[in-house]
Motif scaffolding. Structure first.
Motif, short mmCIF file in Angstrom:
data_model
loop_
_atom_site.label_atom_id
_atom_site.label_comp_id
_atom_site.label_asym_id
_atom_site.label_seq_id
_atom_site.Cartn_x
_atom_site.Cartn_y
_atom_site.Cartn_z
N ASP A 19 -71.71 72.28 -115.12
CA ASP A 19 -70.37 72.84 -114.94
C ASP A 19 -70.53 74.33 -114.67
O ASP A 19 -71.08 75.06 -115.50
N PRO A 20 -70.05 74.80 -113.51
CA PRO A 20 -70.24 76.21 -113.17
C PRO A 20 -69.49 77.17 -114.10
O PRO A 20 -69.76 78.37 -114.08
N TYR A 21 -68.56 76.63 -114.90
CA TYR A 21 -67.78 77.47 -115.80
C TYR A 21 -67.97 77.08 -117.27
O TYR A 21 -67.06 77.23 -118.08
N ILE A 77 -57.59 69.25 -123.38
CA ILE A 77 -56.83 68.81 -122.21
C ILE A 77 -55.69 69.76 -121.88
O ILE A 77 -55.45 70.10 -120.71
N ALA A 78 -54.97 70.23 -122.89
CA ALA A 78 -53.83 71.12 -122.65
C ALA A 78 -54.27 72.39 -121.91
O ALA A 78 -53.56 72.88 -121.03
N ALA A 79 -55.44 72.91 -122.26
CA ALA A 79 -55.93 74.12 -121.61
C ALA A 79 -56.27 73.86 -120.14
O ALA A 79 -56.06 74.72 -119.28
N ARG A 92 -64.44 71.49 -115.48
CA ARG A 92 -63.47 71.04 -116.48
C ARG A 92 -63.12 72.21 -117.40
O ARG A 92 -62.60 72.02 -118.49
N SER A 93 -63.42 73.42 -116.95
CA SER A 93 -63.27 74.59 -117.80
C SER A 93 -62.13 75.50 -117.37
O SER A 93 -62.03 75.89 -116.20
N PRO A 94 -61.28 75.90 -118.30
CA PRO A 94 -60.21 76.86 -118.01
C PRO A 94 -60.73 78.21 -117.54
O PRO A 94 -59.97 79.00 -116.95
#
Length: 272
Positions: A92-94, A166-168, A124-126
């Motif tokens: 994941d790049p983030y 999930i919310a984020a 999958r990262s905010p």
């Protein structure tokens, strides 16, 4: 769990797009390894993981000098033809280390200077919302794909306890879309979700991709079965969600809310 970090100097960054990513000229991974360590991650069964003694999710290699290397490789690749990049195929790049190392941001800065024909950012990262300024400069040459496997937080915690809430992720989709960054919600792999899931997504995006273990793990589901993921479904009493036909549950629910041309299935949803 503390993540073990190694700092490495890679010889190359851009890899030829093959297999599931054959529609791309290249894949690009800012890191090796991923501290999210999702239980179902197909990379667990790939050489990058199996050749390491440490458990997947406990280590990350940080690629030093990545920006300078990409600048050279990107210029060379563009001289040979169209360049389409998938970032990232096996990390994941983030993931959390990007907060401080900023390897992904440095790569985006290079691509803003010398844009590829298309860049697909899978996360999958905010944290991706931090780079809205750079993503906007890429215009319609970029799409951010946010993985949202379910809308049920207890299910998320069961399968991927170290991944962002999930919310984020939903909030990040909203921020990206409102800023004008091209986005899609990616339900991959499909996890048990509620009937209200499509309505929550409809308020945020106009493009959704649906994928599962059997279509998307690159081995017809063999890699996933070898990880024993079926046991995680059994622990929740939701075995019916672990089958080749389970994607129809979500797909049919989406069709009640989204126009058919806004719903993509498996590989077509990731295509440039």
């Amino acid at each position: 769990m503390k993540t073990a970090l190694l700092y490495k100097n890679p010889k190359t960054l851009l890899n030829k797009g093959t297999g599931y990513l054959e529609g791309y000229s290249h894949s690009l991974n800012p890191y090796t390894g991923c501290s999210f360590g999702c239980s179902y991650c197909y990379v667990r069964q790939m050489p990058v993981s199996t050749f390491r003694q440490e458990e997947w999710g406990t280590w990350v290699d940080v690629k030093m000098g990545a920006a300078a290397l990409l600048r050279k490789e990107l210029h060379r690749a563009k001289g040979k033809g169209k360049v389409t990049i998938f970032m990232s195929s096996s990390t994941d790049p983030y993931q959390p280390i990007e907060h401080t190392e900023k390897v992904t941001r440095s790569l985006l800065e290079v691509m803003v200077e010398d844009p590829p024909d298309f860049l697909f950012v899978q996360t999958r990262s905010p944290l991706v919302h931090r780079d809205i300024d750079l993503l906007l400069q890429l215009g319609d040459k970029v799409r951010v794909s946010m993985t949202v496997e379910t809308d049920l937080e207890d299910v998320r915690k069961h399968f991927s306890p170290a991944a962002p809430p999930i919310a984020a992720r939903l909030k990040t989709l909203q921020l990206l879309a409102e800023a004008g960054v091209p986005v899609q919600a990616t339900i991959a792999p499909i996890l048990p979700s509620s009937e209200a899931f499509p309505d929550r997504l409809k308020a945020l995006v106009n493009r959704v991709c649906v994928d599962d273990f059997f279509m998307g793990d690159g081995s017809g589901g063999r890699r996933t079965r070898s990880l024993g993921i079926d046991r995680l479904y059994a622990e929740l009493g939701l075995e019916e969600w672990f089958s080749k036909d389970a994607y129809r549950i979500v797909y049919d629910r989406l069709r009640r809310v989204f126009p058919e041309d806004q719903i993509y299935l498996s590989q077509e949803g990731f295509a440039p």
